[in-house]
Scaffold this active site. Structure first.
Site, PDB file in Angstrom:
ATOM      1  CD  GLU A   1      -2.782   1.128   2.477  1.00 20.01           C
ATOM      2  OE1 GLU A   1      -2.795   0.171   3.257  1.00 20.01           O
ATOM      3  OE2 GLU A   1      -3.446   2.165   2.650  1.00 20.01           O
TER       4      GLU A   1
ATOM      5  NE  ARG B   1       3.943  -7.868  11.146  1.00 23.73           N
ATOM      6  CZ  ARG B   1       3.393  -7.126  10.171  1.00 23.73           C
ATOM      7  NH1 ARG B   1       2.432  -7.594   9.431  1.00 23.73           N
ATOM      8  NH2 ARG B   1       3.810  -5.905   9.974  1.00 23.73           N
TER       9      ARG B   1
ATOM     10  CE  LYS C   1       3.063   0.154   4.831  1.00 23.66           C
ATOM     11  NZ  LYS C   1       2.534  -0.054   3.484  1.00 23.66           N
TER      12      LYS C   1
HETATM   13  P1  ATP Z   1       2.696  -2.172   7.966  1.00 30.43           P
HETATM   14  O1  ATP Z   1       1.977  -2.932   9.031  1.00 30.43           O
HETATM   15  O2  ATP Z   1       4.125  -1.965   8.237  1.00 30.43           O
HETATM   16  O3  ATP Z   1       2.022  -0.924   7.572  1.00 30.43           O
HETATM   17  P2  ATP Z   1       1.483  -3.529   5.836  1.00 30.43           P
HETATM   18  O4  ATP Z   1       1.295  -4.988   5.907  1.00 30.43           O
HETATM   19  O5  ATP Z   1       0.301  -2.689   6.074  1.00 30.43           O
HETATM   20  O6  ATP Z   1       2.692  -3.145   6.730  1.00 30.43           O
HETATM   21  P3  ATP Z   1       1.635  -3.411   3.035  1.00 30.43           P
HETATM   22  O7  ATP Z   1       2.110  -2.300   2.189  1.00 30.43           O
HETATM   23  O8  ATP Z   1       0.190  -3.711   3.029  1.00 30.43           O
HETATM   24  O9  ATP Z   1       2.124  -3.087   4.489  1.00 30.43           O
HETATM   25  O10 ATP Z   1       2.496  -4.722   2.779  1.00 30.43           O
HETATM   26  C1  ATP Z   1       2.872  -5.212   1.516  1.00 30.43           C
HETATM   27  C2  ATP Z   1       3.232  -6.651   1.667  1.00 30.43           C
HETATM   28  O11 ATP Z   1       4.335  -6.790   2.569  1.00 30.43           O
HETATM   29  C3  ATP Z   1       2.088  -7.458   2.240  1.00 30.43           C
HETATM   30  O12 ATP Z   1       1.980  -8.658   1.509  1.00 30.43           O
HETATM   31  C4  ATP Z   1       2.489  -7.689   3.661  1.00 30.43           C
HETATM   32  O13 ATP Z   1       1.943  -8.885   4.138  1.00 30.43           O
HETATM   33  C5  ATP Z   1       4.019  -7.724   3.560  1.00 30.43           C
HETATM   34  N1  ATP Z   1       4.611  -7.335   4.836  1.00 30.43           N
HETATM   35  C6  ATP Z   1       4.385  -6.210   5.544  1.00 30.43           C
HETATM   36  N2  ATP Z   1       5.070  -6.203   6.700  1.00 30.43           N
HETATM   37  C7  ATP Z   1       5.773  -7.361   6.729  1.00 30.43           C
HETATM   38  C8  ATP Z   1       6.669  -7.956   7.662  1.00 30.43           C
HETATM   39  N3  ATP Z   1       6.991  -7.352   8.809  1.00 30.43           N
HETATM   40  N4  ATP Z   1       7.197  -9.160   7.359  1.00 30.43           N
HETATM   41  C9  ATP Z   1       6.892  -9.773   6.202  1.00 30.43           C
HETATM   42  N5  ATP Z   1       6.048  -9.281   5.292  1.00 30.43           N
HETATM   43  C10 ATP Z   1       5.489  -8.086   5.536  1.00 30.43           C
HETATM   44 MG    MG Z   2      -1.494  -3.258   4.759  1.00 30.79          MG
END
Ligand code: ATP
Ligand code: MG
Length: 556
Positions: free
Chosen positions: A35, A259, A269
């Site tokens: 995102e 994760r 983020k």
């Molecule tokens: P955050 O919680 O940091 O905002 P998010 O999951 O909302 O992260 P996205 O931009 O939606 O961020 O994530 C893109 C991809 O990266 C998704 O498939 C998500 O599952 C993966 N991802 C995000 N954080 C992690 C992590 N700590 N370890 C492994 N994969 C991750």
């Molecule tokens: Mg997300």
């Protein structure tokens, strides 16, 4: 360990199983779906390495798909940074795609479900919807809107799209099962009204699909074979499959992995954005941040980050990875690739009393002794007055101190053996000058002195040295898992995470290049910072040579 010898992780097992049964005609197509609401962090690197790595391994493809269904938090600045980071990690996507490109198709999908009697417009307030949802132990209850006619639902949904209603006045919900044990199946919201400008679609839309009604459909539209996400999406999987089944679209399947969580930092983020907005760090690419851009500025290499992701592997259970593993990976890489240079971080003056005043000679030092041939080398000017590290001299040296003290001998790296004769102190008792004599016949590479000394120390020639601002970094947080602490995670910030000092570095470093790693001999790995100018050198310490935090191993 060679990757060929490694046993398969559970996702590779699933893929190999699918390949063996001929599912999807042997095709492997993954996607990385960020995102664009912030910069990528090391957790995302794990997901990137997994998605792109699988495609590489099985001759497949990976899409870069921006999951941009939240107009309020998203921005093109983030889109650009994400592309930079993925490329920097060494991966190339097959297609650059945006969930927002599918808004028309998603709208048609929604109408399709309404016409099948599988979606309805609900006028309830968010509070009412929450109250009707029930609890994990009590079923939810249906409201009067659930039995609206198909025609009325079509009409109302078209009006929602046309902008007739204010934000929050209505939502479109899937008609699944208000009594399902899975709360996500209790008539989840598909669309909400939001009169907001979108970074790509502008003001075309005032209704936006929810994650659950965008993600799986985008996967299906792109014919993604293996949709990999983190464990918190397990309860969404039933809904993911329900929409695909009811819409009769490409059967993408979701698989969940743990994760990445890492010690002494936060990995969300939203939290990282707070650190940026509240000026606890200088920006998303502050070298203390766990962001990919922060790590890059700190001096991490793409190979070291990929190696780290490889070593932590893919599992089905969450854990907390020690940041020292990441540091181990960068040390491994820089030991092989960084050019050796000399820099004195805490200087004291040393005078070679038997070296002629005003004389200068040029010595030679290899760039990288780890590589055969040394990768060439550089010239190092030598003269009568040098800086050495203050800690390399002791007024009253203990036994086995193989550095300087009156009567002791050391080798100056790439130069001569010297012997300490005496020193000068100021009124406060600080040592201000050390006096030595050198052995002219002991020049490195041409040593005929026959003398063996145990210690070698680094130095710079005072008239030739360049001053440099050096930024020494430490952990950003004080506790292992700051996000798990009670109260505000920012209360746990390490007040000493950045120390700025003035150092003296050898002449050659005036030509240091951005993105290149340098080992300041005996002091650590450093890289030029982007704040550096022609008049002022600035270096970041990437990592120390040894893990200062590692528990002392007691010798038996
Ligand atoms: P955050 O919680 O940091 O905002 P998010 O999951 O909302 O992260 P996205 O931009 O939606 O961020 O994530 C893109 C991809 O990266 C998704 O498939 C998500 O599952 C993966 N991802 C995000 N954080 C992690 C992590 N700590 N370890 C492994 N994969 C991750
Ligand atoms: Mg997300």
């Amino acid at each position: 360990m060679m990757s060929e010898e490694k046993s398969l992780n559970f996702i590779e097992e699933i893929v190999e199983d699918d390949l063996s049964t001929g599912k999807h005609n042997g095709r492997v197509h993954t996607r990385f779906p960020p995102e664009p609401n912030g910069y990528l962090h090391i957790g995302h690197a794990k997901s990137i390495c997994l998605n792109f790595g699988l495609a590489q391994r099985y001759n497949g493809k990976t899409n870069l798909r921006f999951d941009d269904t939240n107009p309020v938090t998203e921005d093109t600045e983030y889109v650009e940074s994400i592309k930079d980071d993925v490329r920097w990690l060494g991966f190339q996507w097959a297609n650059e795609l945006y969930a927002s490109d599918y808004f028309d198709i998603l709208y048609a999908f929604a109408l399709n479900l309404i016409k099948q009697g599988l979606a309805y417009v609900d006028d309830s307030t968010p509070e009412e919807i929450a109250a009707q949802k029930g609890t994990p132990t009590e079923p939810g209850t249906a409201n009067q809107y659930r039995s609206r006619s198909m025609e009325e639902n079509v009409h109302l949904f078209e009006e929602m799209k046309a902008g007739k209603y204010p934000d929050g006045a209505k939502v479109l919900r899937a008609k699944v099962d208000m009594a399902s044990p899975n709360m996500h199946m209790r008539d989840p919201i598909m669309y909400r009204i939001k009169h907001a400008h979108h970074h790509r679609t502008g003001d075309k839309w005032c209704i936006y699909p929810m994650y659950d009604f965008a993600h799986g459909q985008s996967d299906a539209i792109e014919e993604i074979t293996h949709s990999l996400c983190t464990l918190e999406f397990i309860p969404h999987r039933a809904l993911y499959e329900w929409f695909i089944e009811k819409l009769d679209i490409f059967p993408s399947r979701q698989y969940e992995f743990a994760r990445l969580n890492m010690t002494y930092t936060v990995m969300s983020k939203r939290k990282l954005l707070q650190l940026v907005n509240e000026n606890h760090v200088s920006g998303w690419d502050d070298p203390r941040m766990p962001t990919i851009s922060g790590l890059r500025r700190r001096g991490y290499t793409p190979a070291s980050v990929r190696d780290f992701c490889d070593r932590i592997g893919i599992a089905k259970r969450e854990n907390l990875i020690d940041v020292s593993l990441l540091e181990f990976c960068i040390r491994e890489d820089l030991n092989k690739t960084a050019w050796r240079r000399m820099g004195v971080l805490d200087p004291v003056k040393l005078v070679i009393t038997n070296y002629p005043e005003g004389q200068t000679e040029t010595l030679f030092g290899e760039n990288n002794p780890e590589v055969e041939g040394g990768e060439g080398g550089r010239e190092i000017p030598f003269s009568r007055e040098l800086y050495i590290e203050r800690e390399d001299f002791m007024e009253v040296p203990p036994k086995k101190f193989f550095r300087l003290g009156v009567g002791l001998m050391v080798r100056l790296k790439n130069a001569y053996i010297i012997k300490c004769d005496d020193f000068v102190k100021d009124a406060e008792g600080n040592i201000t000058e050390i006096h030595c004599t050198y052995l002219p016949e002991s020049k490195s590479g041409h040593d005929t002195s026959g003398i063996n000394v145990k210690g070698t120390i680094h130095w710079v020639s005072i008239p030739h040295a360049k001053t440099a601002e050096v930024r020494l970094y430490d952990r950003l947080f004080q506790s292992e898992n700051p996000a798990a602490e009670e109260g505000d995670f920012k209360d746990d910030l390490n007040p000493n995470s950045l120390q700025v000092i003035t150092a003296y570095v050898e002449q050659d470093l005036a030509g240091a290049q951005l993105g290149k790693g340098y080992q300041f001999i005996r002091k650590g790995y450093f890289t030029l910072d982007k704040d550096s100018t022609a008049d002022k050198l600035v270096f970041n310490r990437t990592v120390t040579l040894k893990d200062a935090w590692a528990k002392e191993v007691k010798k038996g």
